[in-house]
Every structure is written in structure tokens, then in C-alpha cells.
Design a protein around this motif. Structure first.
Motif, PDB file in Angstrom:
ATOM      1  N   LEU A  28       2.791  -5.025   6.746  1.00  0.00           N
ATOM      2  CA  LEU A  28       1.361  -5.570   6.191  1.00  0.00           C
ATOM      3  C   LEU A  28       0.856  -4.773   4.801  1.00  0.00           C
ATOM      4  O   LEU A  28       1.332  -3.593   4.658  1.00  0.00           O
ATOM      5  N   PHE A  29       0.146  -5.556   3.971  1.00  0.00           N
ATOM      6  CA  PHE A  29      -0.295  -4.961   2.601  1.00  0.00           C
ATOM      7  C   PHE A  29      -1.350  -4.092   2.801  1.00  0.00           C
ATOM      8  O   PHE A  29      -2.312  -4.408   3.458  1.00  0.00           O
ATOM      9  N   GLU A  30      -1.363  -2.667   2.577  1.00  0.00           N
ATOM     10  CA  GLU A  30      -2.286  -1.700   2.812  1.00  0.00           C
ATOM     11  C   GLU A  30      -3.643  -1.987   2.184  1.00  0.00           C
ATOM     12  O   GLU A  30      -4.506  -1.302   2.470  1.00  0.00           O
ATOM     13  N   TRP A  31      -3.530  -2.521   0.877  1.00  0.00           N
ATOM     14  CA  TRP A  31      -4.795  -2.932   0.440  1.00  0.00           C
ATOM     15  C   TRP A  31      -5.395  -4.057   0.753  1.00  0.00           C
ATOM     16  O   TRP A  31      -6.440  -4.486   0.426  1.00  0.00           O
ATOM     17  N   ARG A  32      -5.051  -4.886   1.820  1.00  0.00           N
ATOM     18  CA  ARG A  32      -5.780  -6.045   2.442  1.00  0.00           C
ATOM     19  C   ARG A  32      -6.124  -5.675   3.862  1.00  0.00           C
ATOM     20  O   ARG A  32      -5.550  -5.033   4.637  1.00  0.00           O
ATOM     21  N   THR A  33      -7.070  -6.240   4.082  1.00  0.00           N
ATOM     22  CA  THR A  33      -7.660  -5.925   5.623  1.00  0.00           C
ATOM     23  C   THR A  33      -6.941  -6.837   6.498  1.00  0.00           C
ATOM     24  O   THR A  33      -5.860  -7.698   5.998  1.00  0.00           O
ATOM     25  N   HIS A  90     -10.639  -4.345   9.299  1.00  0.00           N
ATOM     26  CA  HIS A  90     -10.045  -2.986   9.269  1.00  0.00           C
ATOM     27  C   HIS A  90      -9.012  -3.005   8.409  1.00  0.00           C
ATOM     28  O   HIS A  90      -8.568  -4.243   8.026  1.00  0.00           O
ATOM     29  N   LEU A  91      -8.376  -1.876   7.976  1.00  0.00           N
ATOM     30  CA  LEU A  91      -7.268  -1.789   7.080  1.00  0.00           C
ATOM     31  C   LEU A  91      -6.076  -1.337   8.072  1.00  0.00           C
ATOM     32  O   LEU A  91      -6.354  -0.659   9.117  1.00  0.00           O
ATOM     33  N   GLU A  99      -7.428 -10.386   5.958  1.00  0.00           N
ATOM     34  CA  GLU A  99      -6.815 -10.796   4.803  1.00  0.00           C
ATOM     35  C   GLU A  99      -5.287 -10.860   4.923  1.00  0.00           C
ATOM     36  O   GLU A  99      -4.660 -11.800   4.199  1.00  0.00           O
ATOM     37  N   LEU A 122      -2.290 -14.246   4.528  1.00  0.00           N
ATOM     38  CA  LEU A 122      -1.341 -14.196   3.206  1.00  0.00           C
ATOM     39  C   LEU A 122      -0.719 -15.672   3.281  1.00  0.00           C
ATOM     40  O   LEU A 122      -0.490 -16.102   2.016  1.00  0.00           O
TER      41      LEU A 122
END
Lengths: 281, 270
Positions: B98-103, B141-142, B106, B110
Motif C-alpha cells: 500500500l502507498f503510505e501517502w495515500r488513504t 485512514h492511512l 485512494e 490506484l
């Protein structure tokens, strides 16, 4: 971060903290206060030594001035005279050139680093030149920049030159360091190279971008001050040069102290930016 | 090419490998990762591929996903050669990545964003999937705020958000602790069966392979070749297929396990 229940890492019911927990909090607070007190004490000790060493004849006050002399000097320098603008105008000029310098370095750095990421062969060819360009003392070019670019542009040029190569190298290393599996993941969805750059590599490199910003703001300030030594009739670098030539160390020390304050402000601004960005991680 | 149509034709071959071989080239020499692999996976079928590490299991999935090209033979999806990543094929990697900068929402979107799907429809589908997997509360959430099992469910939602017919699973549970691992395997097997996806799972966990699949294919050591194929049936459980957890208690389970164990053991000695 908002409070969320059943989320790992979130705090439990804080309504009635146990005695042990209160003790833990007190110890934590005490540690923080101690660090701050030590920092303040260190600064104070430095100022006291600087004030009294010349007064008791340990060093020649001609060479060091006194902290207590700085404020009156600063107030005196606020007003512009016939052949000299006010000190704030000098400071504004220095800040302006520094901001242009590190912004330019960031912009050029991102573009060049992205190009080097995109064309791996280009990186392989240019790598040794970039490393040497970064290691070169750019200050050696101050007189040449003055001839090539003129009084004002040479300052911007020096700020850029001194900070751009390390920015490129840092950002490229950051781009290459983005988890290959995240890129693979995007590729399984059919991502183009451009999409990988835009959706994975750039957002994944935000911590590197901030680290590069920290480095190149400081370097840009060095470039500006050195550039101003040579060529300007405006800016804190010029004021330092002028003060030393007429042997008024009060002016020199005031300008240097102001530079220290400006550095601290820039550091605080970047730290605030970092906190805001990192809240998303 | 509507997914509903493709899923509605059971018994037809969905994914086919014809005499596929792959060689890696490096400065130290060339490595033959896969050799002469021929196999077919029917629409709606769940196939597990097991083999020891380094036998080219993951490479095989990369070929089906179209992010690598075989040096020999052909890979076909719906009878057409794979030329690159295809929206009909979804891929779950070994970790959630998971991209840590996307919720969470989000992250789920992707694939849809990369493929340029209609944003509103993709969003509705992502919200639907996340709600179904019990993640409705965590959409904003992140990733770092979620546990490993929850993150893996988000990864599944991300894979299914683009509605692929074929789902490739590359040891997708290997990063989880053993209890979460079994629970998530149960959930994911159930979801993929209900949505009538064609699934290929690569694993070195024999119990997982038996529990989830209709068929288990054993690969030999490098270069990977199809060593044997085993149909997995649980007659004792009646008409419906047991979940991976129930399968572990079925009377047939130990027989399958021992057979596959021996198949793999041969390679350790050889």
C-alpha cells in the motif's frame, strides 16, 4: 490524526490514567524541559562569555565587539543613509536571493533527477561529472560568475551553483530508492513510465525532497553571502564585507547575528513544512 | 469483453501456457528459470502452483500478468497472446505494498486511476468493496493505521476494483502471522469463488495450496517444469466446496498433503 477506535497504535481509554502512566508522563515532560533548559543555558553561556571576555581584556574588543553593542548597532543600521540602504533592506535582498537560489535548485534538481531516472544510460554517462561538479569548490567561480553574469545575477548564479548538484544527486538516489515492488504493482495495472513517475516515484520521494530542501537552503545561503562579498552593494554579505573594510566589527557582528536568526527562521519553516507533509505518512 | 460474459462460460480455457520457457540473462551467465511449461486454467477455476523457492513460480505469474515476456512459447488469456499488462488480469503481490501517502480509499483506486476508468464508478465500486470487507470505517485512514490482515484486504479490494476476470496471487499471505494468514486465506478464497474469478495462487505452503484450490500443480526445481497435477476434491463435504479452514479437517486432506509433500521432498534430496 483523528482518534480512531480499534486501530493499532491508537491510545486506549485515557479517562483514568494509572499512577504508573502519570509517572511516565511526568518523566517524559521532565526530560523535555531539561533539554530545552540545557539549550537555553548553552546560548546564554555563549553570550555571557562573548560579553565579558572583551570587557576583562581576555580578547581585544576591536575584534569581537559585544553582544550588548549589537542591538544599538542594529537600531542605528535600520535607517537608510545617503550611500547605504537600511539593514532590513540588506536582509531582504539576501533572503530573496536565497529563496530564488534554493527554489531554482529544487526545480532544476527535480527535473534533472527525473530525467536521469528516466534515461538510465544518461545517468551512467553523467554520474562521474555530477560527482566531481558537486565536490568542486563552487566559490572558486565567484569572480568568473561576476564577469559572466554581472553584479546581481552572479549572486543568484552562485546560490544555484552551490546547491544544485547535491540536490540532483540526492533526489536521483531517492528516486532510485523507491521500492521496486511498488513500481511493479503499478505496472501490473498497466502503468506507463510517466504514470510510474507521477504516481509512485515522485510521491514516494517526498521525504527525500524535504531532506534535499534542508541541505540546499543552507547551501544557497552560503552561495548568496559569498556572492555578495564579491559583487553586491546590497545584502548582508556586502554589509559584512563593508563593515570589515572600515573596521567596524559592530556592523559585522550584527549582520552575522542577523544571518544566524534568518537561518533559524528558515530551519523552522522547513521543520513546519516537514511536519505537515509527514502527517500524511 | 464484459467480465460477466467471460465469467458465465465455465469449462472454457481462460489462461493457457503453451511450451513456455524463460531464461534470465546476467553478466554471470544465463539462468533457465522455466522450461517447457504447458498448462491451462479454466474460467472460474482456482489453481494452486507449488514448488520450492527459486523454481520460477513467481516468474510464471509475471508472464501471465504481462510484465515479463517468455523467451519461448506463448501465454494466452481468452485465447489471445499476452503482449503486456492486461486489465482482465489482476495481480496480488507477496506484500500489500500500500502507498503510505495515500488513504485506504485512494489506495483502492490506484488501478482504476492508472487504467483511466470512470472516477465516479470506480469510487462507488471501491467504497462497495471496502464496505463488504469491513473497512468502511477506515477509508480515510492511512495504511500505517491498519493491521496486517486489514491491509491485505485493502490489497484485495485494490485488485478487484478494476474488476479483472483472472486474479493472480503470489504468496499474498506470506507477510502475515499464521492465524491471520489462515483467516485471510479463507476470506479471499470465498470472495474469489463467489465472484467467479479465475485464480492462480503461487505458494510454498502445501496446506494453503490444498485448502484453496480445485487443482494443485507441482513445479520441479530450476528450471521449473510441470512435475505433476493433482485434482483436489472433497467428496466428504458434499456438493459445496469447504473453506480452506474446513478443508484442513476433511478426511481427504491428509492424503493430498502427504502426496504433495512427497512430490516436493524428492527435490530436496535430488
Amino acid at each position: 490524526m483523528s482518534r480512531a477506535d480499534a486501530v493499532p497504535g491508537s491510545r486506549g481509554d485515557a479517562a483514568s490514567p494509572s499512577a504508573a502512566y502519570r509517572h511516565f508522563l511526568r518523566t517524559e515532560l521532565r526530560a523535555r524541559v531539561l533539554v530545552r533548559a540545557a539549550q537555553a543555558g548553552l546560548l546564554l553561556a555563549f553570550l555571557v562569555a562573548w560579553e565579558f571576555a572583551p570587557r576583562y581584556g581576555l580578547v581585544n574588543p576591536m575584534f569581537t565587539s559585544y553582544p550588548s553593542a549589537l542591538w544599538p548597532t542594529f537600531l542605528g543600521l535600520l535607517k537608510a543613509t545617503a550611500n547605504q540602504p537600511g539593514i532590513l533592506e540588506h536582509a531582504a535582498s539576501t533572503v530573496m536571493a536565497t529563496v530564488v537560489g534554493f527554489s531554482g535548485a529544487m526545480l532544476v534538481g527535480v527535473i534533472v533527477a527525473a530525467a536521469l531516472w528516466w534515461w538510465k544510460r544518461l545517468y551512467l554517462v553523467l554520474d562521474p561529472f555530477l560527482v566531481v561538479a558537486n565536490a568542486m569548490p563552487k566559490i572558486a567561480f565567484v569572480p568568473i560568475f561576476y564577469i559572466w553574469l554581472g553584479a546581481t545575477l552572479s549572486i543568484y548564479g552562485m546560490a544555484l551553483a552551490i546547491s544544485v548538484f547535491i540536490t540532483i544527486l540526492m533526489l536521483h538516489a531517492g528516486f532510485e530508492g523507491v521500492d521496486a515492488n511498488k513500481i511493479k504493482l503499478a505496472q501490473t495495472f498497466g502503468a506507463s513510465r510517466w504514470q510510474v513517475l507521477r504516481m509512485v516515484v515522485l510521491p514516494g520521494s517526498v521525504p527525500t525532497l524535504i531532506a534535499a530542501l534542508k541541505v540546499n537552503t543552507g547551501l544557497a545561503l552560503v552561495g548568496v553571502v559569498v556572492g555578495e562579498f564579491q559583487s553586491a552593494n546590497l545584502g548582508l554579505g556586502y554589509l559584512i564585507q563593508y563593515g570589515s573594510q572600515v573596521f567596524k566589527l559592530d556592523i559585522v557582528m550584527t549582520a552575522i547575528t542577523l544571518l544566524a536568526v534568518l537561518s533559524a527562521l528558515m530551519y523552522l519553516a522547513i521543520a513546519a513544512l516537514e511536519r505537515r507533509v509527514m502527517a500524511r505518512r | 469483453m464484459s467480465p460477466a460474459l467471460a465469467a458465465a462460460a465455465p469449462g472454457t480455457v481462460k489462461v493457457e501456457l503453451r511450451d513456455v520457457g524463460l531464461r534470465y540473462f546476467g553478466r554471470e551467465g544465463e539462468t533457465e528459470a522455466l522450461a517447457g511449461i504447458s498448462l491451462g486454467v479454466d474460467a472460474g477455476e482456482f489453481v494452486s502452483i507449488i514448488g520450492q523457492s527459486g523454481c520460477g513460480k513467481s516468474t510464471l505469474l509475471s508472464l501471465v500478468a504481462g510484465i515479463m515476456a517468455p523467451t519461448r512459447g506463448e501465454v494466452l488469456v481468452d485465447g489471445r497472446p499476452v503482449r503486456g499488462p492486461d486489465p482482465r488480469v489482476g495481480y496480488m503481490l507477496q506484500q500489500d505494498y500500500l502507498f503510505e501517502w495515500r488513504t485506504i480509499l485512494e489506495n483502492t483506486l490506484l488501478g482504476a486511476q492508472i487504467q483511466g476508468l470512470d472516477p465516479q464508478m470506480a469510487r462507488d465500486r471501491a467504497v462497495m468493496l471496502l464496505s463488504r470487507y469491513g473497512l468502511a470505517k477506515f477509508m480515510d485512514h492511512l495504511p500505517r493505521q491498519l493491521s496486517g490482515g486489514m491491509r491485505q484486504r485493502v490489497a484485495l479490494a485494490r485488485t478487484l476494483c478494476t474488476d479483472p476476470d483472472v486474479v493472480l496471487l503470489d504468496e499474498p499471505f506470506s507477510a502475515l502471522d499464521s492465524q491471520t494468514r489462515i483467516a485471510i486465506a479463507d476470506e479471499i478464497a470465498d470472495i474469489l469463488r463467489r465472484e467467479k474469478k479465475t485464480a492462480i495462487l503461487v505458494t510454498h505452503d502445501i496446506a494453503e495450496a490444498i485448502g484453496m484450490a480445485d487443482r494443485v500443480i507441482v513445479l520441479s526445481r530450476r528450471p521449473g517444469r510441470v512435475k505433476s497435477t493433482h485434482a483436489i476434491q472433497f467428496a466428504s463435504s458434499g456438493a459445496s466446496r469447504p473453506s480452506p479452514m474446513q478443508a484442513r479437517n476433511a478426511v481427504e486432506f491428509n492424503g493430498y498433503f502427504n502426496r504433495l509433500w512427497q512430490e516436493l521432498e524428492v527435490h530436496v534430496e535430488g
